[in-house]
Design a protein around this motif. Sequence first.
Motif, PDB file in Angstrom:
ATOM      1  N   ASN A 141      77.460  55.807  41.216  1.00 11.82           N
ATOM      2  CA  ASN A 141      77.080  55.680  39.798  1.00 11.82           C
ATOM      3  C   ASN A 141      77.319  56.983  39.051  1.00 11.82           C
ATOM      4  O   ASN A 141      77.837  56.986  37.928  1.00 11.82           O
ATOM      5  CB  ASN A 141      75.622  55.259  39.671  1.00 11.82           C
ATOM      6  CG  ASN A 141      75.392  53.813  40.064  1.00 11.82           C
ATOM      7  OD1 ASN A 141      76.324  53.008  40.076  1.00 11.82           O
ATOM      8  ND2 ASN A 141      74.165  53.476  40.397  1.00 11.82           N
ATOM      9  N   SER A 155      69.731  54.529  57.449  1.00 12.67           N
ATOM     10  CA  SER A 155      70.819  53.704  56.929  1.00 12.67           C
ATOM     11  C   SER A 155      70.527  53.274  55.496  1.00 12.67           C
ATOM     12  O   SER A 155      71.413  53.345  54.632  1.00 12.67           O
ATOM     13  CB  SER A 155      71.002  52.475  57.827  1.00 12.67           C
ATOM     14  OG  SER A 155      71.990  51.637  57.319  1.00 12.67           O
ATOM     15  N   SER A 156      69.290  52.845  55.228  1.00 15.54           N
ATOM     16  CA  SER A 156      68.958  52.436  53.861  1.00 15.54           C
ATOM     17  C   SER A 156      68.996  53.633  52.910  1.00 15.54           C
ATOM     18  O   SER A 156      69.447  53.518  51.770  1.00 15.54           O
ATOM     19  CB  SER A 156      67.584  51.763  53.827  1.00 15.54           C
ATOM     20  OG  SER A 156      66.574  52.666  54.194  1.00 15.54           O
ATOM     21  N   GLU A 157      68.541  54.799  53.382  1.00 15.21           N
ATOM     22  CA  GLU A 157      68.596  55.998  52.550  1.00 15.21           C
ATOM     23  C   GLU A 157      70.046  56.394  52.282  1.00 15.21           C
ATOM     24  O   GLU A 157      70.397  56.783  51.162  1.00 15.21           O
ATOM     25  CB  GLU A 157      67.855  57.134  53.249  1.00 15.21           C
ATOM     26  CG  GLU A 157      67.720  58.373  52.415  1.00 15.21           C
ATOM     27  CD  GLU A 157      66.860  59.428  53.083  1.00 15.21           C
ATOM     28  OE1 GLU A 157      67.074  60.616  52.772  1.00 15.21           O
ATOM     29  OE2 GLU A 157      66.008  59.074  53.910  1.00 15.21           O
ATOM     30  N   HIS A 158      70.900  56.262  53.294  1.00 16.78           N
ATOM     31  CA  HIS A 158      72.319  56.562  53.123  1.00 16.78           C
ATOM     32  C   HIS A 158      72.939  55.622  52.090  1.00 16.78           C
ATOM     33  O   HIS A 158      73.705  56.055  51.217  1.00 16.78           O
ATOM     34  CB  HIS A 158      73.040  56.431  54.468  1.00 16.78           C
ATOM     35  CG  HIS A 158      74.517  56.602  54.364  1.00 16.78           C
ATOM     36  ND1 HIS A 158      75.379  55.544  54.269  1.00 16.78           N
ATOM     37  CD2 HIS A 158      75.289  57.721  54.320  1.00 16.78           C
ATOM     38  CE1 HIS A 158      76.618  55.992  54.175  1.00 16.78           C
ATOM     39  NE2 HIS A 158      76.601  57.301  54.215  1.00 16.78           N
ATOM     40  N   ASP A 159      72.619  54.331  52.172  1.00 20.54           N
ATOM     41  CA  ASP A 159      73.154  53.371  51.204  1.00 20.54           C
ATOM     42  C   ASP A 159      72.678  53.687  49.788  1.00 20.54           C
ATOM     43  O   ASP A 159      73.451  53.603  48.833  1.00 20.54           O
ATOM     44  CB  ASP A 159      72.736  51.947  51.588  1.00 20.54           C
ATOM     45  CG  ASP A 159      73.419  51.472  52.860  1.00 20.54           C
ATOM     46  OD1 ASP A 159      74.454  52.062  53.233  1.00 20.54           O
ATOM     47  OD2 ASP A 159      72.907  50.515  53.477  1.00 20.54           O
ATOM     48  N   ARG A 160      71.395  54.063  49.663  1.00 20.50           N
ATOM     49  CA  ARG A 160      70.854  54.405  48.347  1.00 20.50           C
ATOM     50  C   ARG A 160      71.558  55.635  47.783  1.00 20.50           C
ATOM     51  O   ARG A 160      71.965  55.659  46.614  1.00 20.50           O
ATOM     52  CB  ARG A 160      69.348  54.654  48.458  1.00 20.50           C
ATOM     53  CG  ARG A 160      68.667  54.959  47.128  1.00 20.50           C
ATOM     54  CD  ARG A 160      67.197  55.270  47.306  1.00 20.50           C
ATOM     55  NE  ARG A 160      66.945  56.379  48.203  1.00 20.50           N
ATOM     56  CZ  ARG A 160      67.049  57.665  47.873  1.00 20.50           C
ATOM     57  NH1 ARG A 160      67.413  58.004  46.659  1.00 20.50           N
ATOM     58  NH2 ARG A 160      66.793  58.611  48.745  1.00 20.50           N
ATOM     59  N   ILE A 161      71.751  56.650  48.610  1.00 22.85           N
ATOM     60  CA  ILE A 161      72.423  57.873  48.155  1.00 22.85           C
ATOM     61  C   ILE A 161      73.873  57.577  47.799  1.00 22.85           C
ATOM     62  O   ILE A 161      74.402  58.082  46.798  1.00 22.85           O
ATOM     63  CB  ILE A 161      72.326  58.966  49.236  1.00 22.85           C
ATOM     64  CG1 ILE A 161      70.887  59.452  49.350  1.00 22.85           C
ATOM     65  CG2 ILE A 161      73.247  60.122  48.942  1.00 22.85           C
ATOM     66  CD1 ILE A 161      70.630  60.366  50.526  1.00 22.85           C
ATOM     67  N   LYS A 162      74.529  56.731  48.593  1.00 18.75           N
ATOM     68  CA  LYS A 162      75.912  56.366  48.309  1.00 18.75           C
ATOM     69  C   LYS A 162      76.019  55.648  46.973  1.00 18.75           C
ATOM     70  O   LYS A 162      76.916  55.929  46.164  1.00 18.75           O
ATOM     71  CB  LYS A 162      76.452  55.488  49.438  1.00 18.75           C
ATOM     72  CG  LYS A 162      77.909  55.138  49.307  1.00 18.75           C
ATOM     73  CD  LYS A 162      78.371  54.315  50.495  1.00 18.75           C
ATOM     74  CE  LYS A 162      79.818  53.906  50.356  1.00 18.75           C
ATOM     75  NZ  LYS A 162      80.249  53.065  51.475  1.00 18.75           N
ATOM     76  N   MET A 163      75.098  54.713  46.715  1.00 18.01           N
ATOM     77  CA  MET A 163      75.121  53.979  45.447  1.00 18.01           C
ATOM     78  C   MET A 163      74.865  54.924  44.277  1.00 18.01           C
ATOM     79  O   MET A 163      75.548  54.862  43.255  1.00 18.01           O
ATOM     80  CB  MET A 163      74.067  52.870  45.457  1.00 18.01           C
ATOM     81  CG  MET A 163      74.119  51.961  44.240  1.00 18.01           C
ATOM     82  SD  MET A 163      72.841  50.693  44.258  1.00 18.01           S
ATOM     83  CE  MET A 163      73.214  49.850  45.767  1.00 18.01           C
ATOM     84  N   THR A 164      73.909  55.836  44.446  1.00 24.71           N
ATOM     85  CA  THR A 164      73.602  56.801  43.386  1.00 24.71           C
ATOM     86  C   THR A 164      74.806  57.705  43.111  1.00 24.71           C
ATOM     87  O   THR A 164      75.147  57.954  41.946  1.00 24.71           O
ATOM     88  CB  THR A 164      72.388  57.660  43.790  1.00 24.71           C
ATOM     89  OG1 THR A 164      71.291  56.807  44.079  1.00 24.71           O
ATOM     90  CG2 THR A 164      71.992  58.618  42.696  1.00 24.71           C
ATOM     91  N   SER A 165      75.451  58.171  44.175  1.00 18.85           N
ATOM     92  CA  SER A 165      76.611  59.058  43.967  1.00 18.85           C
ATOM     93  C   SER A 165      77.770  58.309  43.328  1.00 18.85           C
ATOM     94  O   SER A 165      78.490  58.872  42.493  1.00 18.85           O
ATOM     95  CB  SER A 165      77.037  59.689  45.288  1.00 18.85           C
ATOM     96  OG  SER A 165      77.483  58.696  46.191  1.00 18.85           O
TER      97      SER A 165
END
Length: 131
Positions: free
Chosen positions: A93, A81-91
């Motif tokens: 941006n 879940s945290s990795e998904h949130d990080r990837i979502k935020m990066t995408s």
Amino acid sequence: MCFRATQGSKKVSPSESRMPSYFEGLDNNPDIIEITIFYSFFLHLYTLDFADILIKNLLIKALDIERQCVTELEGSFYVLSSEHDRIKMTSENKLTNANNLVAGVQDRSLEVKQSWLLPFKEKEKVNEIEL
């Protein structure tokens, strides 16, 4: 139970092939028979109790293993879940940066287009003034 023994190819009569009984010779003494029955009964109860204890221990072990698996799965879920949130935020941006680049390119192309058309517009103004 039917028990027929054979000795080689020779058939043996049922009286000769009779299996020895553990209760032979006890039919004359009812006290020994009663003690044997009680012993068998309590041995059976002990076996059932021991089997119940084994089943309970196995259920407890299974429950502990299930809890451990659930804990590991929850941990993996939080990591994903945290990795998904990080990837979502990066995408998001990267998408914002790409939209900004597109807007910048459109502005620049508009400027280039205006500067390219400027000589023609000036020439038209000159032609209008002459008329």
